[in-house]
Design a protein around this motif. Structure first.
Motif, short mmCIF file in Angstrom:
data_model
loop_
_atom_site.label_atom_id
_atom_site.label_comp_id
_atom_site.label_asym_id
_atom_site.label_seq_id
_atom_site.Cartn_x
_atom_site.Cartn_y
_atom_site.Cartn_z
N ARG A 60 0.60 -1.82 -0.23
CA ARG A 60 -0.25 -0.14 -0.01
C ARG A 60 1.10 1.08 -0.28
O ARG A 60 1.81 1.10 0.63
CB ARG A 60 -0.42 0.29 1.20
CG ARG A 60 -2.43 -0.70 1.51
CD ARG A 60 -2.88 -0.20 2.49
NE ARG A 60 -4.18 -1.79 2.25
CZ ARG A 60 -4.95 -0.79 3.34
NH1 ARG A 60 -5.07 -0.21 4.03
NH2 ARG A 60 -6.42 -2.38 2.78
N ALA A 61 0.50 2.34 -0.66
CA ALA A 61 1.48 3.61 -1.04
C ALA A 61 0.82 4.50 -0.03
O ALA A 61 0.33 4.37 1.26
CB ALA A 61 0.80 4.13 -2.60
N ALA A 62 2.27 5.55 0.66
CA ALA A 62 1.71 6.49 1.61
C ALA A 62 0.72 6.99 1.25
O ALA A 62 0.16 6.94 -0.57
CB ALA A 62 2.83 6.75 2.14
N ARG A 63 -0.20 7.89 1.57
CA ARG A 63 -1.67 8.81 0.92
C ARG A 63 -2.02 9.20 2.64
O ARG A 63 -1.62 9.46 4.11
CB ARG A 63 -2.48 7.55 1.00
CG ARG A 63 -3.17 6.89 2.43
CD ARG A 63 -3.89 5.26 1.78
NE ARG A 63 -4.65 4.27 3.02
CZ ARG A 63 -3.95 4.15 3.39
NH1 ARG A 63 -2.89 3.18 3.32
NH2 ARG A 63 -4.90 3.30 4.65
N THR A 64 -2.65 10.24 2.23
CA THR A 64 -3.14 11.30 3.06
C THR A 64 -4.75 10.95 3.49
O THR A 64 -5.85 10.34 2.92
CB THR A 64 -3.33 12.61 2.50
OG1 THR A 64 -1.94 12.60 1.69
CG2 THR A 64 -4.19 13.66 3.41
N GLY A 65 -4.52 10.91 5.11
CA GLY A 65 -6.37 10.98 5.24
C GLY A 65 -6.77 11.84 6.37
O GLY A 65 -5.96 12.84 6.79
N ARG A 66 -7.66 11.35 7.07
CA ARG A 66 -8.26 12.21 7.50
C ARG A 66 -8.52 12.38 9.21
O ARG A 66 -9.07 10.35 9.33
CB ARG A 66 -9.50 12.65 7.57
CG ARG A 66 -8.90 13.95 6.10
CD ARG A 66 -10.47 15.40 6.06
NE ARG A 66 -10.17 15.76 5.08
CZ ARG A 66 -9.61 16.95 5.00
NH1 ARG A 66 -9.22 17.54 6.43
NH2 ARG A 66 -9.45 17.74 4.35
N ASN A 67 -8.30 12.56 10.26
CA ASN A 67 -8.88 11.85 11.45
C ASN A 67 -10.01 12.56 11.54
O ASN A 67 -11.06 13.58 11.36
CB ASN A 67 -8.31 12.98 12.75
CG ASN A 67 -8.50 12.92 13.81
OD1 ASN A 67 -9.39 11.38 14.17
ND2 ASN A 67 -7.15 12.62 14.61
N PRO A 68 -11.29 11.63 12.01
CA PRO A 68 -12.37 11.84 11.61
C PRO A 68 -13.29 12.21 12.69
O PRO A 68 -13.81 12.89 12.92
CB PRO A 68 -13.45 10.10 11.83
CG PRO A 68 -11.90 9.22 12.34
CD PRO A 68 -10.73 9.86 12.12
N GLN A 69 -12.50 12.64 14.08
CA GLN A 69 -13.20 13.53 15.33
C GLN A 69 -12.56 14.79 14.78
O GLN A 69 -13.67 15.76 15.38
CB GLN A 69 -12.44 12.75 16.33
CG GLN A 69 -12.81 11.38 16.75
CD GLN A 69 -11.82 11.12 17.79
OE1 GLN A 69 -10.63 10.77 18.54
NE2 GLN A 69 -12.89 10.28 19.20
N THR A 70 -11.44 15.12 14.69
CA THR A 70 -11.15 16.21 14.67
C THR A 70 -10.94 16.57 13.05
O THR A 70 -11.08 18.03 12.64
CB THR A 70 -9.86 16.33 15.08
OG1 THR A 70 -8.76 16.29 14.35
CG2 THR A 70 -8.91 15.80 16.46
N ALA A 72 -8.64 16.60 10.79
CA ALA A 72 -8.02 17.07 10.39
C ALA A 72 -6.46 16.16 9.19
O ALA A 72 -7.04 14.71 9.62
CB ALA A 72 -6.15 17.27 12.10
N THR A 73 -6.11 16.44 9.03
CA THR A 73 -5.03 15.92 7.64
C THR A 73 -4.25 15.05 8.43
O THR A 73 -3.64 15.79 9.22
CB THR A 73 -4.87 16.80 6.32
OG1 THR A 73 -5.90 17.38 6.54
CG2 THR A 73 -4.35 15.94 5.88
#
Length: 95
Positions: A60-70, A72-73
């Protein structure tokens, strides 16, 4: 989804009854099978049982995600996953 499931204890008992082996010996064989499978996949070796299944490690390649609580990226690092593919005999049994 299937509304029935077969746990390891039930699988061991079924294989022992079908093969005439003791549950202890069948359990040892299954433990050795799972250990060998895990070691092979961890080292990057694809395991294939023709007609039944194939198991391989994928990247799996590195990727950008989001914290579902805040919201934040966050940066999710690269990693590995496992891919399991059903073979023709297993697919035919599911019909």
């Amino acid at each position: 989804m299937a509304d029935k499931s077969l746990n390891k204890t039930e699988l061991v008992a079924a294989v022992a009854a079908a093969s005439g082996q003791t549950q202890a010996s069948v359990n040892e064989v299954l433990d050795a099978l799972f250990s060998t499978l895990a070691d092979s996949v961890a080292s990057g070796t694809k395991v294939t049982i023709p007609g039944w299944l194939a198991v391989e490690r994928t990247s799996r390649a590195a990727r950008t995600g989001r914290n579902p609580q805040t919201g934040a990226t966050i940066e999710i690092p690269a990693g590995h996953s496992v891919k399991i593919s059903a073979g023709s005999k297993l697919k035919a049994a599911a019909k």
